[in-house]
Write an enzyme that holds these catalytic residues in place. Structure first.
Site, PDB file in Angstrom:
ATOM      1  N   LYS A  96       5.398   2.983 -13.669  1.00  0.00           N
ATOM      2  CA  LYS A  96       4.890   2.117 -12.511  1.00  0.00           C
ATOM      3  C   LYS A  96       3.460   2.769 -12.229  1.00  0.00           C
ATOM      4  O   LYS A  96       2.600   2.032 -11.856  1.00  0.00           O
ATOM      5  CB  LYS A  96       5.833   2.014 -11.217  1.00  0.00           C
ATOM      6  CG  LYS A  96       5.224   1.485  -9.964  1.00  0.00           C
ATOM      7  CD  LYS A  96       6.242   1.462  -8.817  1.00  0.00           C
ATOM      8  CE  LYS A  96       6.171   2.952  -7.996  1.00  0.00           C
ATOM      9  NZ  LYS A  96       4.921   3.076  -7.163  1.00  0.00           N
ATOM     10  N   ASN A  97       3.539   3.793 -11.972  1.00  0.00           N
ATOM     11  CA  ASN A  97       2.405   4.682 -11.309  1.00  0.00           C
ATOM     12  C   ASN A  97       1.211   4.653 -12.356  1.00  0.00           C
ATOM     13  O   ASN A  97       0.204   5.347 -12.018  1.00  0.00           O
ATOM     14  CB  ASN A  97       2.601   6.086 -10.862  1.00  0.00           C
ATOM     15  CG  ASN A  97       3.466   6.106  -9.640  1.00  0.00           C
ATOM     16  OD1 ASN A  97       3.746   5.093  -9.144  1.00  0.00           O
ATOM     17  ND2 ASN A  97       4.079   7.098  -8.921  1.00  0.00           N
ATOM     18  N   CYS A 124      -2.023   1.401   8.427  1.00  0.00           N
ATOM     19  CA  CYS A 124      -1.860   2.833   9.126  1.00  0.00           C
ATOM     20  C   CYS A 124      -3.164   2.972   9.387  1.00  0.00           C
ATOM     21  O   CYS A 124      -4.380   2.932   8.500  1.00  0.00           O
ATOM     22  CB  CYS A 124      -1.413   3.814   8.120  1.00  0.00           C
ATOM     23  SG  CYS A 124       0.077   3.155   7.327  1.00  0.00           S
ATOM     24  N   ARG A 163      -1.752   8.173   7.489  1.00  0.00           N
ATOM     25  CA  ARG A 163      -1.338   7.914   6.062  1.00  0.00           C
ATOM     26  C   ARG A 163      -2.946   7.772   5.429  1.00  0.00           C
ATOM     27  O   ARG A 163      -3.401   6.804   5.149  1.00  0.00           O
ATOM     28  CB  ARG A 163      -0.715   6.695   5.597  1.00  0.00           C
ATOM     29  CG  ARG A 163       0.863   7.080   5.598  1.00  0.00           C
ATOM     30  CD  ARG A 163       1.662   5.912   5.163  1.00  0.00           C
ATOM     31  NE  ARG A 163       1.778   5.944   3.958  1.00  0.00           N
ATOM     32  CZ  ARG A 163       2.330   4.682   3.388  1.00  0.00           C
ATOM     33  NH1 ARG A 163       2.810   3.621   4.245  1.00  0.00           N
ATOM     34  NH2 ARG A 163       2.556   4.584   2.142  1.00  0.00           N
ATOM     35  N   VAL A 198      -6.710   7.754   3.680  1.00  0.00           N
ATOM     36  CA  VAL A 198      -7.467   7.311   2.645  1.00  0.00           C
ATOM     37  C   VAL A 198      -8.959   7.950   2.815  1.00  0.00           C
ATOM     38  O   VAL A 198      -9.682   7.931   2.067  1.00  0.00           O
ATOM     39  CB  VAL A 198      -7.537   5.917   2.447  1.00  0.00           C
ATOM     40  CG1 VAL A 198      -6.192   5.194   1.933  1.00  0.00           C
ATOM     41  CG2 VAL A 198      -8.108   5.158   3.730  1.00  0.00           C
ATOM     42  N   ASP A 199      -8.890   9.103   3.560  1.00  0.00           N
ATOM     43  CA  ASP A 199     -10.019   9.719   3.772  1.00  0.00           C
ATOM     44  C   ASP A 199     -10.895  10.441   2.702  1.00  0.00           C
ATOM     45  O   ASP A 199     -12.088  10.359   2.373  1.00  0.00           O
ATOM     46  CB  ASP A 199      -9.969  11.007   4.825  1.00  0.00           C
ATOM     47  CG  ASP A 199      -9.076  12.014   4.567  1.00  0.00           C
ATOM     48  OD1 ASP A 199      -8.061  11.548   3.918  1.00  0.00           O
ATOM     49  OD2 ASP A 199      -9.117  13.092   4.789  1.00  0.00           O
ATOM     50  N   LEU A 200     -10.009  10.772   1.808  1.00  0.00           N
ATOM     51  CA  LEU A 200     -10.599  11.451   0.451  1.00  0.00           C
ATOM     52  C   LEU A 200     -11.011  10.342  -0.393  1.00  0.00           C
ATOM     53  O   LEU A 200     -11.950  10.548  -1.419  1.00  0.00           O
ATOM     54  CB  LEU A 200      -9.283  12.571  -0.127  1.00  0.00           C
ATOM     55  CG  LEU A 200      -8.993  13.594   0.838  1.00  0.00           C
ATOM     56  CD1 LEU A 200      -8.043  14.279   0.272  1.00  0.00           C
ATOM     57  CD2 LEU A 200     -10.215  14.433   1.183  1.00  0.00           C
ATOM     58  N   ASP A 257       8.259  13.163  -6.235  1.00  0.00           N
ATOM     59  CA  ASP A 257       9.067  11.822  -6.335  1.00  0.00           C
ATOM     60  C   ASP A 257      10.359  12.000  -7.135  1.00  0.00           C
ATOM     61  O   ASP A 257      11.036  11.033  -6.956  1.00  0.00           O
ATOM     62  CB  ASP A 257       8.170  10.824  -7.159  1.00  0.00           C
ATOM     63  CG  ASP A 257       6.927  10.222  -6.534  1.00  0.00           C
ATOM     64  OD1 ASP A 257       6.843  10.266  -5.487  1.00  0.00           O
ATOM     65  OD2 ASP A 257       6.256   9.474  -7.317  1.00  0.00           O
ATOM     66  N   ILE A 288       4.109  17.900  -0.373  1.00  0.00           N
ATOM     67  CA  ILE A 288       3.087  16.954  -0.730  1.00  0.00           C
ATOM     68  C   ILE A 288       2.981  16.101   0.268  1.00  0.00           C
ATOM     69  O   ILE A 288       2.078  15.873   0.916  1.00  0.00           O
ATOM     70  CB  ILE A 288       3.505  16.286  -2.090  1.00  0.00           C
ATOM     71  CG1 ILE A 288       3.951  17.201  -3.238  1.00  0.00           C
ATOM     72  CG2 ILE A 288       2.386  15.133  -2.148  1.00  0.00           C
ATOM     73  CD1 ILE A 288       2.370  17.990  -3.724  1.00  0.00           C
ATOM     74  N   ARG A 346      11.297  -2.277  -6.069  1.00  0.00           N
ATOM     75  CA  ARG A 346       9.890  -1.855  -6.431  1.00  0.00           C
ATOM     76  C   ARG A 346       9.578  -1.010  -7.350  1.00  0.00           C
ATOM     77  O   ARG A 346       8.542  -0.889  -7.858  1.00  0.00           O
ATOM     78  CB  ARG A 346       9.399  -1.378  -4.799  1.00  0.00           C
ATOM     79  CG  ARG A 346       9.071  -1.985  -3.676  1.00  0.00           C
ATOM     80  CD  ARG A 346       8.428  -1.365  -2.734  1.00  0.00           C
ATOM     81  NE  ARG A 346       7.523  -0.669  -3.056  1.00  0.00           N
ATOM     82  CZ  ARG A 346       7.049   0.585  -2.594  1.00  0.00           C
ATOM     83  NH1 ARG A 346       7.913   1.062  -1.679  1.00  0.00           N
ATOM     84  NH2 ARG A 346       6.081   1.323  -3.122  1.00  0.00           N
TER      85      ARG A 346
HETATM   86  C1  UD1 Z   1       0.904   8.881  -5.982  1.00  0.00           C
HETATM   87  C2  UD1 Z   1       1.870   8.276  -6.242  1.00  0.00           C
HETATM   88  C3  UD1 Z   1       3.197   8.582  -5.702  1.00  0.00           C
HETATM   89  C4  UD1 Z   1       3.381  10.284  -5.641  1.00  0.00           C
HETATM   90  C5  UD1 Z   1       2.073  10.820  -5.261  1.00  0.00           C
HETATM   91  C6  UD1 Z   1       2.220  12.200  -5.297  1.00  0.00           C
HETATM   92  C7  UD1 Z   1       1.046   6.267  -7.332  1.00  0.00           C
HETATM   93  C8  UD1 Z   1       1.166   4.775  -7.026  1.00  0.00           C
HETATM   94  N1  UD1 Z   1       1.873   6.786  -6.525  1.00  0.00           N
HETATM   95  O1  UD1 Z   1       0.672   8.618  -4.410  1.00  0.00           O
HETATM   96  O2  UD1 Z   1       4.226   7.815  -5.859  1.00  0.00           O
HETATM   97  O3  UD1 Z   1       4.510  10.454  -4.652  1.00  0.00           O
HETATM   98  O4  UD1 Z   1       1.167  10.253  -5.844  1.00  0.00           O
HETATM   99  O5  UD1 Z   1       2.446  12.723  -6.504  1.00  0.00           O
HETATM  100  O6  UD1 Z   1       0.973   6.846  -8.201  1.00  0.00           O
HETATM  101  N2  UD1 Z   1      -4.200  12.615   1.179  1.00  0.00           N
HETATM  102  C9  UD1 Z   1      -4.920  12.791   2.038  1.00  0.00           C
HETATM  103  N3  UD1 Z   1      -6.294  11.970   2.076  1.00  0.00           N
HETATM  104  C10 UD1 Z   1      -6.460  10.906   1.021  1.00  0.00           C
HETATM  105  C11 UD1 Z   1      -5.483  10.622   0.093  1.00  0.00           C
HETATM  106  C12 UD1 Z   1      -4.422  11.667   0.088  1.00  0.00           C
HETATM  107  O7  UD1 Z   1      -4.813  13.623   2.900  1.00  0.00           O
HETATM  108  O8  UD1 Z   1      -7.382  10.270   1.199  1.00  0.00           O
HETATM  109  C13 UD1 Z   1      -2.866  13.391   0.959  1.00  0.00           C
HETATM  110  C14 UD1 Z   1      -1.595  12.520   1.161  1.00  0.00           C
HETATM  111  O9  UD1 Z   1      -1.309  12.282   2.492  1.00  0.00           O
HETATM  112  C15 UD1 Z   1      -0.683  13.382   0.560  1.00  0.00           C
HETATM  113  C16 UD1 Z   1      -1.197  14.205  -0.671  1.00  0.00           C
HETATM  114  O10 UD1 Z   1      -2.604  13.956  -0.257  1.00  0.00           O
HETATM  115  O11 UD1 Z   1      -0.306  14.338   1.652  1.00  0.00           O
HETATM  116  C17 UD1 Z   1      -1.036  13.625  -1.950  1.00  0.00           C
HETATM  117  O12 UD1 Z   1      -1.255  12.146  -1.912  1.00  0.00           O
HETATM  118  P1  UD1 Z   1      -1.709  11.552  -3.490  1.00  0.00           P
HETATM  119  O13 UD1 Z   1      -1.706  12.366  -4.472  1.00  0.00           O
HETATM  120  O14 UD1 Z   1      -2.974  10.711  -3.066  1.00  0.00           O
HETATM  121  O15 UD1 Z   1      -0.611  10.305  -3.602  1.00  0.00           O
HETATM  122  P2  UD1 Z   1      -0.765   8.863  -3.838  1.00  0.00           P
HETATM  123  O16 UD1 Z   1      -1.894   8.700  -4.836  1.00  0.00           O
HETATM  124  O17 UD1 Z   1      -0.970   7.825  -2.685  1.00  0.00           O
END
Ligand code: UD1
Length: 429
Positions: free
Chosen positions: A22-23, A126, A131, A133-135, A316, A338, A408
């Protein structure tokens, strides 16, 4: 609303075919927006999240055709999608669609890279911070996009196109790496992504982008270098096997005992999890066909595990491992690094008689002799399947409610398990 009923206590024996990841499928489908030619993806799992992304892409004007089965295809063969983003008719991804799935926010990258503009709802209603998306936004700004946030939407503009940049992530992020990678393929000049996520799904997407004509080096390491190109073309790519589905069924077999071939699974995608399973007393044998997992007679040994970005133990699989450890001979510790609050399964596992104590980001699990079946509620995707694993080993009946979370991310879960002797059925309605 569908539910799953399990009568626990049966060992698992047989073969479970592993689906496409899926990912990887979600970002690969998203990458189709980068080109006006057709991207063909094989081995796409049939999942609610995939269907949801099809709707989102359709809203941008993308044509998606699912090819029918061919002679010789197995019943579990993933679908082949022909995806054509020839004409992008809309660069807005609305709240109603994006709020259902966080990964749909990632369309912002190909839209800004190819169209010079995008308007994408913040995911899940959010705010940035809770949650975040800043990065992802930081990466797009580095590449020259002007970003504004208005009315719950992120507005991104780069009328002259993106330009290559140095992007150093302060923490490892899968979503940030996907977004930076996709956007950089069409930027002018060179992009260097430092502290990049090394997950196999990143490598799979980079491989596909390179087939489409991108110049990406270093995917799978923490430094990815992208030489931007003026345009990308069509390609054909097979989605890699799902390492989380693999690990989940491996934990289920370790839990119930038995002997199962996880067909199509690749050990190098989840070595850290397989090492933990061996420590817990399972026998893991990689073969040409996949991974064979067995546990005969011996009990489950307790383990100490901390989740980490790849190649570490995946977050996961944390809930599934916790379900397994509820029956270990002794006390285990699992630390989640994480995601905050990713312990929603703890309360539900307690309904089976599990003994788990939470202290900050660490769970202490005291193994018990036996679990007893119970009515439980699925909360999120990976937490839900931990309840199924507990139910498979529990005495008596377990009813898992709200299983739309399972749909899902797990294709034909109940069929795959009942094919190996589990007494598990879906109750519709
Ligand atoms: C992806 C996977 C999810 C998995 C996760 C970690 C998909 C569709 N989903 O989620 O199944 O659990 O990787 O392996 O591939 N963060 C920030 N700012 C940002 C983005 C992330 O602080 O802009 C933080 C998140 O809150 C979290 C950490 O970084 O604590 C890791 O998140 P991230 O690796 O981005 O996870 P996803 O890509 O959302």
């Amino acid at each position: 609303m569908d539910r799953i009923r399990i009568n626990g206590g049966k060992e698992l024996h047989g073969t479970i075919p592993i689906s496409g990841a899926k990912n990887a499928a979600l970002p690969l489908m998203t990458a189709s927006l980068l080109t006006d030619e057709t991207l063909i993806l094989d081995n796409v799992p049939r999942l609610a999240d995939v269907a949801q992304l099809q709707r989102i892409l359709g809203n941008h004007g993308v044509d998606i055709m699912a090819a029918g089965k061919r002679a010789g295809d197995s019943e579990y063969q993933g679908q082949t999608l022909h995806i054509s983003a020839k004409n992008i008719i809309d660069t807005t991804a609305p709240y109603e669609l994006v709020s259902k799935m966080r990964a749909s926010f990632w369309v912002i990258a190909p839209l800004i890279a190819r169209m010079g503009e995008a308007k994408v709802s913040l995911p899940g209603g959010c705010a940035i911070g809770t949650r975040p998306v800043d990065l992802l936004i930081m990466a797009l700004e580095k590449l020259g996009a002007a970003i504004a946030i208005d009315g719950g939407y992120v507005l991104a503009r780069a009328p002259q196109g993106l330009r290559g940049a140095a992007i150093a992530f302060p923490k490892v992020t899968v979503s940030g790496t996907h977004v930076a990678l996709m956007a950089a393929t069409l930027a002018r000049g060179t992009t260097v992504i430092d502290n990049a996520a090394r997950e196999p799904e990143i490598v799979d997407v980079a491989d596909c982008l390179n087939k489409m004509g991108a110049h990406i080096a270093g995917a799978g390491t923490s430094r990815i270098v992208v030489e931007g190109v003026a345009r990308l073309g069509g390609a054909r790519h097979t989605v890699l096997p799902d390492r989380i589905e693999t690990g989940t069924y491996a934990m289920a077999v370790a839990m119930t005992g038995g002997d199962v071939m996880l067909a199509g699974a690749r050990p190098e995608l989840l070595q850290a999890a397989l090492d933990v399973l061996v420590e817990a007393g399972a026998t893991v044998t990689p073969t040409n066909e996949g991974i064979r997992i067995a546990r005969n007679g011996s009990g489950i040994a307790p383990v100490e595990v901390t989740t980490a970005p790849f190649p570490g133990f995946p977050t996961d699989l944390q809930a599934q491992l916790m379900a397994l450890m509820t029956r270990a001979r002794g006390t285990s510790h699992i630390t989640e690094t994480i995601f905050e609050n990713r312990f929603m399964h703890v309360q539900e596992l307690a309904r089976f008689g599990a003994r788990i104590q939470l202290d900050g980001e660490t769970a202490t699990i005291q193994g018990v002799e036996a679990l007893r079946g119970a009515p439980v509620m699925a909360t999120d995707l990976r937490a839900s399947v931990s309840l199924v694993i507990a139910g498979l080993a529990a005495e008596g009946e377990t009813m898992v409610n709200r299983i739309y979370h399972l749909d899902r991310g797990f294709e034909r879960l109940e069929e795959k398990l009942s094919g190996c002797g589990a007494v598990i059925e879906r109750i519709t309605g």
